[in-house]
Design an enzyme around this catalytic site. Structure first.
Site, PDB file in Angstrom:
ATOM      1  N   LYS A 110       0.850  -1.184   0.000  1.00  0.00           N
ATOM      2  CA  LYS A 110       0.000   0.000   0.000  1.00  0.00           C
ATOM      3  C   LYS A 110       0.890   1.239   0.000  1.00  0.00           C
ATOM      4  CE  LYS A 110      -3.311   2.282   3.031  1.00  0.00           C
ATOM      5  NZ  LYS A 110      -4.007   2.136   4.324  1.00  0.00           N
ATOM      6  N   ASN A 113       1.356   7.237   1.634  1.00  0.00           N
ATOM      7  CA  ASN A 113       0.542   8.426   1.855  1.00  0.00           C
ATOM      8  C   ASN A 113      -0.931   8.213   1.576  1.00  0.00           C
ATOM      9  OD1 ASN A 113       2.865   9.727   2.519  1.00  0.00           O
ATOM     10  ND2 ASN A 113       3.135  10.708   0.542  1.00  0.00           N
ATOM     11  N   CYS A 114      -1.361   6.989   1.388  1.00  0.00           N
ATOM     12  CA  CYS A 114      -2.770   6.704   1.100  1.00  0.00           C
ATOM     13  C   CYS A 114      -3.446   6.167   2.350  1.00  0.00           C
ATOM     14  CB  CYS A 114      -2.884   5.694  -0.030  1.00  0.00           C
ATOM     15  SG  CYS A 114      -2.310   6.327  -1.603  1.00  0.00           S
ATOM     16  N   LEU A 115      -4.595   6.717   2.650  1.00  0.00           N
ATOM     17  CA  LEU A 115      -5.358   6.281   3.828  1.00  0.00           C
ATOM     18  C   LEU A 115      -6.096   4.997   3.555  1.00  0.00           C
ATOM     19  CD1 LEU A 115      -6.809   9.718   4.888  1.00  0.00           C
ATOM     20  CD2 LEU A 115      -4.767   8.593   5.743  1.00  0.00           C
TER      21      LEU A 115
END
Length: 115
Positions: A110, A113-115
């Site tokens: 993943k 910086n991606c939630l």
């Protein structure tokens, strides 16, 4: 948060996934695995999807990280041109969180910086 089911193909089972649906072992990736993951999301991968997935894998091989949206768009602009390097284009292909979804289909971790 969805519970990731074990996916079974004609060739056997999908490799192990973490709780968020990403491959546990990056070396387990194949185009068949990408197709299985997309099928689980009720999405069918096209040549356009595979083109972006391959660019993600190339990016990861070069930098050893999964790009968040901005670096992904910049990389795609350099490699594929402006028409394939926009958030809208990627959202049309991969849905609401294209960097996360594409990274998952590419067998990558993943993006940080991606939630």
């Amino acid at each position: 948060m969805p519970v990731w089911r074990l996916i079974v193909s004609a060739a056997g089972k999908c490799p192990p996934l973490d709780p968020e649906g990403y491959l546990v072992n990056l070396s387990d990736w194949s185009t068949e695995v990408a197709e299985l993951l997309a099928t689980q999301d009720q999405r069918q991968l096209t040549a356009a999807h595979h083109e972006v997935i391959q660019q993600l894998r190339d990016f990861y091989q070069q930098y050893e990280l999964s790009p968040a949206m901005r670096p992904l768009v910049k990389h795609l602009h350099q490699q594929l041109g402006a028409e394939k390097a926009s958030s809208i284009y990627l959202m049309q292909l991969f849905g609401e969180s294209p960097a996360k979804t594409a990274a998952r289909y590419a067998g990558l971790p993943k993006p940080d910086n991606c939630l």
